[in-house]
Scaffold this active site. Structure first.
Site, PDB file in Angstrom:
ATOM      1  N   LYS C  99     -63.358  16.606 -32.031  1.00 31.40           N
ATOM      2  CA  LYS C  99     -62.935  15.520 -32.941  1.00 31.40           C
ATOM      3  C   LYS C  99     -61.475  15.666 -33.232  1.00 31.40           C
ATOM      4  CE  LYS C  99     -63.360  13.940 -37.575  1.00 31.40           C
ATOM      5  NZ  LYS C  99     -63.707  14.303 -39.169  1.00 31.40           N
ATOM      6  N   GLY C 160     -62.930  12.649 -48.611  1.00 32.57           N
ATOM      7  CA  GLY C 160     -63.276  13.244 -49.858  1.00 32.57           C
ATOM      8  C   GLY C 160     -63.256  12.546 -51.090  1.00 32.57           C
ATOM      9  N   ALA C 186     -65.234   9.508 -43.306  1.00 31.32           N
ATOM     10  CA  ALA C 186     -64.259   9.883 -44.200  1.00 31.32           C
ATOM     11  C   ALA C 186     -64.735   8.533 -45.400  1.00 31.32           C
ATOM     12  CB  ALA C 186     -63.095   9.990 -43.931  1.00 31.32           C
ATOM     13  N   GLY C 187     -64.758   8.890 -46.429  1.00 29.04           N
ATOM     14  CA  GLY C 187     -64.788   8.103 -47.643  1.00 29.04           C
ATOM     15  C   GLY C 187     -66.237   7.553 -48.179  1.00 29.04           C
ATOM     16  N   ASN C 208     -69.662  13.991 -45.343  1.00 28.92           N
ATOM     17  CA  ASN C 208     -69.324  15.551 -45.542  1.00 28.92           C
ATOM     18  C   ASN C 208     -69.340  15.684 -47.281  1.00 28.92           C
ATOM     19  OD1 ASN C 208     -68.829  18.017 -45.990  1.00 28.92           O
ATOM     20  ND2 ASN C 208     -66.875  18.122 -44.755  1.00 28.92           N
ATOM     21  N   THR C 209     -68.159  15.383 -47.785  1.00 27.93           N
ATOM     22  CA  THR C 209     -68.086  15.496 -49.264  1.00 27.93           C
ATOM     23  C   THR C 209     -69.343  14.974 -50.097  1.00 27.93           C
ATOM     24  OG1 THR C 209     -65.669  15.270 -49.050  1.00 27.93           O
ATOM     25  CG2 THR C 209     -66.412  15.175 -51.234  1.00 27.93           C
TER      26      THR C 209
END
Lengths: 257, 257, 257, 257
Positions: C99, C160, C186-187, C208-209
């Site tokens: 990635k 994040g 993301a987000g 993830n976050t």
């Protein structure tokens, strides 16, 4: 305060922050009136619509002299084509401003940032005042500036869609981080959306379809003028804070106690 | 066109569609200037803030004579309290308009539609021009009208929150279905939001916190005036259609072919 | 139906469309449990976090063997740096998926599409399965594909931020127009947002976050698994139409007439 | 954790938080399958659709025994009509739960909170378990509870519109402030929207049109089941914080330095 609030592009001081496009008007007289009522100082014209052989029909001759003409490269599908159109515009006496549009996608008409950057790079070196129309992207905006772009013109939503500022998140980051004026171009469908762009801190907006296809384009132009001014003045005035809960206007002791 | 665009409430013809609240101003002079720059014709004052004994401090004396004073019943927690406040206002010479506020929730300060309806019913019978502040609800709006309300005033979001028109869905239905003027009251935090309310077809907006707590309240008042006019004019002009795809400004044949 | 609903990337058939990141976990055991409860088949690890000298602390050894490891080039600020990191990853025995992340903006951590494209071009030629993380941009996506990208991974909002799919407009156009799988990365902050991405037609999401910083990361992982499945199944099932007005569930003749 | 996560209504412990409506299904068998795949425990049926004389066609006989039947008063235009329908339902052996719908607006089918409150008051006194369907309004919700409502059921958007949770602002306030379970009913068009309602803290959702009019209603029912569970589990797990800026997954020192 607002007397001194000017936007400087290519060495020109602008007081009005509403730029107009000239496509889609049913009638040239209506377009002239709309330009007047919008109190605009910058107008963009697609070079492919300029009719050099027919003075009667020439859209350029309809634009008052005190208005800056910004030819655009609409129809260009590559950097090379955009560059040729820009040169042709300048050679035709249309001045040295150019709004670069490079579009190869035929469905959403989204600009091609990579080709746009190439054209910007070349044309800046040739002395043009370059205003690139682009997909909102902070890093691409930084490169446009490195290449000498005078401003960046991110789209709010696809051209002519009247869908408003759908790319708000990225445009706000561009406004916050980039060092040149940000002009929101494309997609703005209502005066409230133009005001919102200005409240976000945009330096100007460019409007075409929303005015040209309105029931009454002349009054709509006037409405956009007022809205852009409202957004700009409020941005400079400083907004109060927002809160999740209510904030009473006065102490909440019962009146009749 | 706009010369004839008047809003009639309680037999009065109004040209300006921005109403102002008078709470939260740090300074009376600033409030006076803000009222002037907003070009407002209707101002609301909480009866509990009227100081009849101290002429010097009396907020009512600061409102110019040509402006309609709309006392409100802020502080009332029941219909009965609101009715008493309204009668007191009229007896004090403040005219026969009254904005009814009945609020018992102390966190979000949301109006109580049921008690508001009771107060409306009683006060209309007593000859008041009644303007009820309410939670957006189409059916409750219908009942307010049956009870004789002159207008309905649904909130955009909680008082003083500056969060904008969060109840858009219901307010739009009220605008489309109800037979009296709709005044969006509370929550409007930015000029673009006031313009949006007007574009939706609201007849007027009432703004307080957004102006009173701005960095420069006087300029912010001016911005709201422009935005309300922009929204109204554009609404009357007729919006072009929106589309999911792009709509080219001119034929998409390549310029250089 | 869903038995056969597989996503093929780099020749691997995937049944699960939730990919996980491995940053921000307070504890390695929690991460292991979260990976298990998310039923994920692809996990990304920042090469800079791989500790080849300390087996005990090596994050890679915590990933079960049946899960595809996708090293990422987090920390790279240029194409060249990303290329070096990718080569290092493969040389270390971490497989040939990579990635690409190229980020020079330190505030919003937005990817640099131009450098990302360069790295993609080079690494595809070297035989990598390349998955570029990018700012949403239809034309840039087309170029990534021309360069041989296996998928494109547009961000929903800044890494994040847990702000959800703020770039919806552009991501929808990418989903509609591009020929490779779209992975929203993301987000995404809540399961509903992951479901929404899948309902829009995204092929997978990377989270993830939102999981790592949840109160209970393991249960949150499970919730995301369910939400991604819900979104995917509903997308395949076909949505009913939406309407501005109400649509009665049964004829509106009065029951008691 | 979730083993113990039960919702108690009318003394019944419910594990599943997705309630279903039974209108608009093209085929009774499809409805039966959808109910099964939704893993629902509560189903609502319009009394006017119950065919007591034709057992073959009787919708009630299609509902499995282990599912709670909640007759609704659809078709009622006044409190009185709703009360009569509720009594009829109980007298017919359909149990003592009743979802009150009082609707006189024929365009948006918005419930009439005032008449709904009257019916609630009467039926609670008669021993019914009353679940009022209502326009979102915090104060009206408080009164429903004072009258003995077991839950409140605010609409997300107009019935059958599939427009999602458009009344979010007010529903969130009801969730935060009211002491009985909140069931979001009407308007939910996609699984992500059901998940979102649960993430906001709603106790359950009722879905009808989105499932019944889907391309594959049975799979869509399954998707909604997963989404409601995802939303609930994530709500209980605790969300990480959101931020305007990006939050790096790992230290931002360059990897190759």
């Amino acid at each position: 305060m607002t007397n001194e609030d000017t936007l400087i592009i290519g060495g020109k001081k602008l007081k009005n922050r509403l730029f107009l496009g000239t496509g889609k008007y049913g009638d040239h007289r209506v377009m002239e009136e709309a330009i007047k009522h919008a109190a605009t100082q910058v107008v963009t014209v697609a070079m492919r619509r300029v009719d050099f052989e027919n003075e009667e029909e020439d859209i350029v001759r309809l634009i008052p002299d005190n208005i800056i003409l910004m030819p655009n490269t609409s129809g260009a599908r590559t950097a090379e084509e955009a560059i040729r159109i820009a040169r042709l515009a300048r050679a035709s006496g249309l001045g040295n401003w150019v709004k670069i549009e490079v579009i190869s996608d035929q469905k959403y008409l989204l600009p091609d940032n990579q080709e746009t950057l190439k054209a910007t790079d070349t044309l800046v070196k040739e002395g043009f005042v370059v205003l690139p129309y682009m997909s909102p992207d902070l890093m691409a905006g930084k490169r446009m500036i490195e290449a000498g772009a005078e401003v960046v013109m991110p789209l709010g939503s696809p051209i002519g869609s009247n869908r408003g500022i759908r790319m708000k998140e990225m445009i706000q980051m561009m406004i916050d981080e980039l060092s040149v004026p940000i002009i929101v171009d494309a997609g703005i469908g209502k005066p409230s959306e133009a005001a919102e762009a200005m409240e976000m801190g945009a330096d100007a907006v460019l409007v075409n379809t929303a005015i040209a296809t309105a029931g009454d384009p002349v009054q709509m132009a006037r409405a956009f003028d007022l809205a852009v001014k409202a957004g700009r003045i409020s941005y400079l005035s400083g907004f109060g804070s927002t809160s999740l809960k209510a904030q009473a206007s006065s102490p909440l002791t019962g009146f009749l106690d």
